[in-house]
Every structure is written in C-alpha cells, then in structure tokens.
Design a protein around this motif. Structure first.
Motif, mmCIF file in Angstrom:
data_model
loop_
_atom_site.group_PDB
_atom_site.id
_atom_site.type_symbol
_atom_site.label_atom_id
_atom_site.label_comp_id
_atom_site.label_asym_id
_atom_site.label_seq_id
_atom_site.Cartn_x
_atom_site.Cartn_y
_atom_site.Cartn_z
ATOM 1 N N ALA A 71 0.835 -1.199 0.000
ATOM 2 C CA ALA A 71 0.000 0.000 0.000
ATOM 3 C C ALA A 71 0.872 1.252 0.000
ATOM 4 C CB ALA A 71 -0.919 0.003 1.219
ATOM 5 N N GLY A 72 0.587 2.151 -0.948
ATOM 6 C CA GLY A 72 1.325 3.405 -1.007
ATOM 7 C C GLY A 72 2.803 3.252 -1.285
ATOM 8 N N LYS A 73 3.222 2.066 -1.776
ATOM 9 C CA LYS A 73 4.637 1.782 -2.047
ATOM 10 C C LYS A 73 5.520 2.032 -0.820
ATOM 11 C CE LYS A 73 6.241 2.132 -6.235
ATOM 12 N NZ LYS A 73 6.704 2.618 -7.556
ATOM 13 N N SER A 74 4.935 1.780 0.363
ATOM 14 C CA SER A 74 5.689 1.882 1.614
ATOM 15 C C SER A 74 5.717 0.496 2.249
ATOM 16 C CB SER A 74 5.036 2.889 2.556
ATOM 17 O OG SER A 74 5.736 2.933 3.792
ATOM 18 N N LEU A 75 6.914 -0.051 2.414
ATOM 19 C CA LEU A 75 7.071 -1.427 2.876
ATOM 20 C C LEU A 75 7.789 -1.445 4.229
ATOM 21 C CD1 LEU A 75 6.850 -4.482 2.290
ATOM 22 C CD2 LEU A 75 9.014 -4.311 1.065
ATOM 23 N N ILE A 108 10.667 1.203 4.246
ATOM 24 C CA ILE A 108 11.289 1.688 3.015
ATOM 25 C C ILE A 108 10.216 2.318 2.144
ATOM 26 C CG2 ILE A 108 12.732 1.073 1.036
ATOM 27 C CD1 ILE A 108 13.418 -1.538 2.489
ATOM 28 N N LYS A 109 10.449 3.560 1.696
ATOM 29 C CA LYS A 109 9.575 4.230 0.743
ATOM 30 C C LYS A 109 10.084 3.915 -0.670
ATOM 31 C CE LYS A 109 7.124 6.508 3.883
ATOM 32 N NZ LYS A 109 5.675 6.320 4.083
ATOM 33 N N LEU A 110 9.240 3.266 -1.474
ATOM 34 C CA LEU A 110 9.655 2.772 -2.788
ATOM 35 C C LEU A 110 9.116 3.639 -3.920
ATOM 36 C CD1 LEU A 110 9.041 -1.014 -2.079
ATOM 37 C CD2 LEU A 110 11.225 0.196 -2.028
ATOM 38 N N ALA A 111 8.937 4.934 -3.657
ATOM 39 C CA ALA A 111 8.334 5.821 -4.650
ATOM 40 C C ALA A 111 9.145 5.883 -5.937
ATOM 41 C CB ALA A 111 8.165 7.225 -4.062
ATOM 42 N N ASN A 112 10.482 5.778 -5.856
ATOM 43 C CA ASN A 112 11.311 5.892 -7.061
ATOM 44 C C ASN A 112 11.621 4.540 -7.699
ATOM 45 O OD1 ASN A 112 13.077 5.033 -4.994
ATOM 46 N ND2 ASN A 112 14.849 5.882 -6.061
ATOM 47 N N VAL A 113 10.974 3.488 -7.218
ATOM 48 C CA VAL A 113 11.205 2.141 -7.754
ATOM 49 C C VAL A 113 10.090 1.783 -8.731
ATOM 50 C CG1 VAL A 113 11.421 -0.311 -7.193
ATOM 51 C CG2 VAL A 113 12.416 1.421 -5.676
ATOM 52 N N GLN A 114 10.460 1.425 -9.950
ATOM 53 C CA GLN A 114 9.498 1.007 -10.958
ATOM 54 C C GLN A 114 9.385 -0.515 -10.950
ATOM 55 O OE1 GLN A 114 10.744 2.614 -14.720
ATOM 56 N NE2 GLN A 114 10.920 4.695 -13.923
ATOM 57 N N GLU A 115 8.175 -1.001 -11.175
ATOM 58 C CA GLU A 115 7.939 -2.444 -11.157
ATOM 59 C C GLU A 115 8.600 -3.103 -12.348
ATOM 60 O OE1 GLU A 115 4.279 -5.658 -10.658
ATOM 61 O OE2 GLU A 115 3.842 -3.550 -11.076
ATOM 62 N N ASP A 116 9.424 -4.100 -12.092
ATOM 63 C CA ASP A 116 10.042 -4.900 -13.137
ATOM 64 C C ASP A 116 9.084 -6.026 -13.513
ATOM 65 O OD1 ASP A 116 12.916 -5.546 -14.420
ATOM 66 O OD2 ASP A 116 11.919 -7.426 -13.883
ATOM 67 N N PRO A 117 8.951 -6.362 -14.807
ATOM 68 C CA PRO A 117 8.002 -7.409 -15.189
ATOM 69 C C PRO A 117 8.349 -8.783 -14.629
ATOM 70 C CG PRO A 117 9.339 -6.739 -17.066
ATOM 71 C CD PRO A 117 9.595 -5.750 -15.978
ATOM 72 N N ILE A 118 9.570 -8.970 -14.188
ATOM 73 C CA ILE A 118 9.982 -10.273 -13.658
ATOM 74 C C ILE A 118 10.234 -10.193 -12.154
ATOM 75 C CG2 ILE A 118 11.696 -12.120 -13.789
ATOM 76 C CD1 ILE A 118 12.179 -11.271 -16.684
ATOM 77 N N ASP A 119 11.149 -9.327 -11.725
ATOM 78 C CA ASP A 119 11.551 -9.299 -10.320
ATOM 79 C C ASP A 119 12.121 -7.926 -9.993
ATOM 80 O OD1 ASP A 119 12.391 -9.849 -7.768
ATOM 81 O OD2 ASP A 119 13.886 -11.361 -8.315
ATOM 82 N N SER A 120 11.436 -7.191 -9.116
ATOM 83 C CA SER A 120 11.960 -5.913 -8.629
ATOM 84 C C SER A 120 12.770 -6.213 -7.364
ATOM 85 C CB SER A 120 10.822 -4.943 -8.311
ATOM 86 O OG SER A 120 9.980 -4.775 -9.432
ATOM 87 N N ILE A 121 14.062 -5.940 -7.401
ATOM 88 C CA ILE A 121 14.961 -6.378 -6.332
ATOM 89 C C ILE A 121 15.415 -5.189 -5.501
ATOM 90 C CG2 ILE A 121 17.054 -7.663 -5.776
ATOM 91 C CD1 ILE A 121 16.884 -8.817 -8.652
ATOM 92 N N ILE A 122 15.186 -5.266 -4.200
ATOM 93 C CA ILE A 122 15.635 -4.242 -3.260
ATOM 94 C C ILE A 122 16.759 -4.842 -2.420
ATOM 95 C CG2 ILE A 122 14.976 -2.674 -1.415
ATOM 96 C CD1 ILE A 122 13.596 -2.159 -4.125
ATOM 97 N N LYS A 123 17.936 -4.218 -2.477
ATOM 98 C CA LYS A 123 19.095 -4.687 -1.717
ATOM 99 C C LYS A 123 19.250 -3.846 -0.458
ATOM 100 C CE LYS A 123 24.148 -5.123 -1.960
ATOM 101 N NZ LYS A 123 25.337 -4.964 -2.828
ATOM 102 N N ILE A 124 19.300 -4.521 0.690
ATOM 103 C CA ILE A 124 19.493 -3.868 1.979
ATOM 104 C C ILE A 124 20.868 -4.288 2.515
ATOM 105 C CG2 ILE A 124 18.617 -3.620 4.332
ATOM 106 C CD1 ILE A 124 15.871 -4.577 3.181
#
Length: 483
Positions: A71-75, A108-124
């Motif tokens: 929701a709201g691209k906030s994870l 994490i606010k993901l507002a600048n992350v665009q959805e990848d058609p396969i896998d959107s990867i967030i590295k922490i």
C-alpha cells in the motif's frame, strides 16, 4: 549494468516475521509457497547472504501480488537486527534514500522504484561484519583499445563466478617492461617483440588476490597472448543472423577468444574474408545449408558492403583468422539481403503516448541480451494508442516488420489488435488491414511481418484494444520499401 545475480547466488531464504509463522531456520518457504501462499509476504520473497538482505518483489509465482500488496509503495519489514547502511534498487543500481530503521523494524519508501516485469529487487546492506563469502579470485582479461594499446580489466569473484566483488586498490606490473609496459590505469603498450605477463592485484573487504595475463608485442602492436581457441564475428552487432538492405554498409567486429576467457585483439592477424549466397532450394537432410561462395561482398576496414540484389536473397559472411601460426574460421553470419531498405530509420515519428521513447523503435535493438527489453516503446495495458511514421517522401512500401516483447520464448505484453493505415498527406487515411497481436510461442529477436504494398508517405499503427499483458510494448519497427 547492475549484477542482479548477487541477489540469488549464495543466498538463503530470509525469514520475515509478522506473517503468521515462526522462523524454522529455513525461511519458512513451505509455509509461504503455493498452496499456502495466503501466508507469508504477499509481495514476494526475501533472501540473504552475509550483510546483505534482498527483497524480491514479484507478481505471479506462488500467487504473489508484487507491488499490488504494498500500500502506497511503503514497505515495513522485520526483524533487521543489524544497522542498515544503505538500500538500493538493484535492477537499476539506484539508491533508495527514503528509509527509516526503528529498532529491528525497517520502513522503506519505494516511490522511485518502478515495477520490473519479472523481479523488482531491493538490496538492503547492513553493518554485520560476519562473512561466509570473501574474495576468492581475481580474473584478468584484455580489452583492445587500438592495435597498439590494450587495457587490462579485472573482476573479482567470491566463490561463484556469478558472485562478483567490486575491487579496489588495483595495481598492475609487467614481468618484462622491455617487451610491454603497463601504467597505473592498466593500459599496456608494446616496447619490443615478444611475450610477457601482466600481473593485476585487487582487494575487497580486506582480502587481496591477483591474476596474470599473457600479452604479445609484435611489430608495434599489442594483444592478449593467451592460447587462442577460436574467433567470433559480429555484423552490426549480430552474431548469427541479420536483415539488411541492398548496398547497405555494415559495421563489423571480429575478435579472438582465449582459453583463459576474454577477447584477443586481431590487429596483428591475417584475415581472409568469405562471402556467399545461400541456395534456399538446394539443401537436403544431409547438407541442409548449401552456400555458393561469391566475390560480390566488399570487405573494407571495419565495414562490409553487401551485393545488390533484385529480389530477396540470403547471404552469409565469415572469415579465416591466422595469428601466431594458428588459423581459425569464425562463425557464419547469415543475412537476408533485401532489394529495399528500412524507411522507418529516417522517418519523423510521433505517438499518442510516450513520445520521448519513440526513437527506441528504430534504434536497431530488438533483443539485447545485456539490457533485456529496455529499448522499447511502452505504455499502460489499457490505453488506446497509436504511433505514426512520416517518411521523407512518397515511397513504395512493401511491408511493416514489428519486433514484439517476448520472454521464455513466449510473447508478452503484445497489443490485442493492430490496425495499419497509410496516407499521402497525413490527413486522409486508408485502412490496410486489422490483425490480432501475436500470442503463444515466440522466437527471440525475430519479427512479425505485415504486408502493405502501397505507395504512401505516412504509415500509422493503431492499438485500440489495449494489451494482452501487463503493459503494451513494441521493441522495434521497420517499414520496408523504396523511396
């Protein structure tokens, strides 16, 4: 290009609490996967290795919902027991700067992350100092800058070839500077004839490794001196097949391959070129490809000129390469030679949507193994859209070729319908045909051809029914004809 392999290579499932299960030490995969996929993170999965945690936000596998479940691209996730030092959108290697850690909870606010058609990867990345994976080796390869200069490239790896380490403190030295000298940037130049070795050393997180690369200097030229095992030819970036207009000038690249890996420059090699025409009717099960060698291909420095043809024909080029007494024959690059040319390359292109990306339709990148489908014209799946080509002049148009998006040899994100129109003035339009967009099996890099056989200056492609997928994508459009 970001190294996305790091998010899977050497990683193990990472347990995230708050999803109805206790940590079983294995990431609770059996509890989160189908048919139990109503438990666990609905946005995807988490993996980890040493001080890194990777969030795989994906839609489809095991019923996962991807960004639809955020929701709201906030994870917010937990537990993150160590201090977070950075968050990165790994697909594009772009920092995600909006994150807050409160105890073992991370938002994490993901507002600048665009959805990848396969896998959107967030590295922490965290400050955890424990390491199971450290630098195990450095691999040195050569990059030919010119016949008289060679750059030593070095890559570091941690156990797996796919698990790269970013090296620091690189140093270079020559075993015999009187044959070949190397500077602090890894640039090698010839001094006298002979073969010597260049040693490169690099470090990662306090571990230092080194590797050597043989280089050969000959008559003022320098090239990788490792054992050559073959040679590869590219024509306009194509290694096996391309389609080119008659008398079109084609750029080529030819390089040797070493047993150590990497390229060998061929500035000091002798090259014998071959060109041929494929007899499409003469083949049989014993010899399916019959080639008649001809002398109508012209081979110049970094350029091939194809012969003139009055009707479509299939040509082929290849070369024999001799270096240091060894001769290798390159791969054959087949090409469809056309009596017409791609008029879309010089057209003025306008579109109903995403005008800034229309040049991707004629940039020659239909399938790019490095960047996948980045070079495309794309829009939302439910949009009604069109793209128009204004040719420099009235032309005889034979057909339109369209490269559609594909994955795992299946079409994806194709338009449901395609209406093709032509016009003499851009105001009054004539329908040529309306067809369904392709679905099902696809072959990477191959186009779908739609006949026109009209004289016109304008061509318009109309997509009134939206997409068969999550977006609508066109990778490449060619309008074949004669001015």
């Amino acid at each position: 290009m970001p190294e996305k392999h790091e998010s899977t290579t050497g990683t193990t499932p990472f347990f995230l609490s708050g999803y109805g299960n206790e940590d079983d030490g294995k990431g609770n995969y059996g509890k989160f996967a189908f048919p139990n996929s109503t438990t666990g993170p609905q946005w995807g999965y988490a993996t980890s290795r040493d001080n890194n945690i990777y969030l795989h936000i994906m839609k489809g596998p095991d019923g996962k919902k991807g960004f639809d479940a955020i929701a709201g691209k906030s994870l917010t996730i937990r537990p993150i027991k160590d201090k977070v030092t950075s968050v990165t959108w790994l697909n594009k290697n772009i920092p995600v700067t909006s994150f807050v850690q409160n105890g073992d909870s991370l938002t994490i606010k993901l507002a600048n992350v665009q959805e990848d058609p396969i896998d959107s990867i967030i590295k922490i990345a965290t400050d955890n100092a424990a390491r199971k994976y450290t630098l195990t080796n450095v691999i040195a390869t050569g990059e030919q800058l010119s016949p008289a200069s060679l750059k030593i490239n070095a890559e570091g790896y941690m156990t797996y070839p796919a698990l790269k380490a970013k090296l620091s403190g690189l140093t270079y030295s020559s075993t015999n500077p009187k044959i070949a000298a190397v500077n602090a940037n890894g640039i090698v130049t010839p001094k006298s004839n002979g073969t010597t070795s260049i040693t490169v050393s690099g470090s990662y997180e306090g571990v230092t490794k080194q590797d050597t690369l043989k280089v050969t200097a000959k008559d003022g030229k320098i090239y990788v001196g490792e054992n050559m095992i073959g040679a590869t030819l590219f024509v306009n970036g194509k290694e096996t097949y391309g389609e080119f207009g008659t008398l079109e000038k084609l750029g080529y690249q030819i390089e040797g391959r070493s047993s150590k890996g990497g390229a060998i420059g061929l500035g000091a090699a002798k090259i014998k070129w071959h060109g041929g025409i494929v007899d499409l009717k003469a083949g049989d099960k014993y010899k399916p490809v019959v080639i008649k060698e001809v002398n109508t291909f012209t081979f110049k420095k970094n350029e091939i000129i194809t012969p003139n043809v009055e009707q479509p024909a299939r040509g082929v080029v290849w070369a024999d390469v001799t270096l240091d007494g060894k001769t290798f024959t390159t791969n054959k690059v087949f090409m469809d030679l056309l009596p017409y040319q791609n008029l879309a390359r010089t057209a003025e292109i306008t579109a109903s949507h995403n005008q800034e990306a229309v040049n991707h339709l004629v940039d020659g990148k239909a399938i790019d193994g490095i960047h996948f489908d980045r070079s495309k014209w794309s829009l939302a799946a439910d949009e009604k859209a069109w793209v128009q080509f204004k040719l420099p002049t009235q032309s005889q148009i034979a057909n339109v070729n369209i490269n559609f998006n594909s994955l795992d040899q299946k079409y994806i994100n194709t338009p449901k319908t395609i209406k093709i129109q032509t016009s003499d003035d851009g105001m009054e339009w004539k329908d040529v045909s309306t067809v369904n967009g392709p679905t099902g099996d696809a072959y990477f890099g191959f186009y779908n051809q739609y006949p026109i056989n009209k004289e016109a200056q304008y061509v318009k492609l109309i997509f009134d029914s939206g997409s068969n997928g999550s977006t609508m994508d066109l990778l490449e459009v060619a309008i074949n004809g004669i001015y």
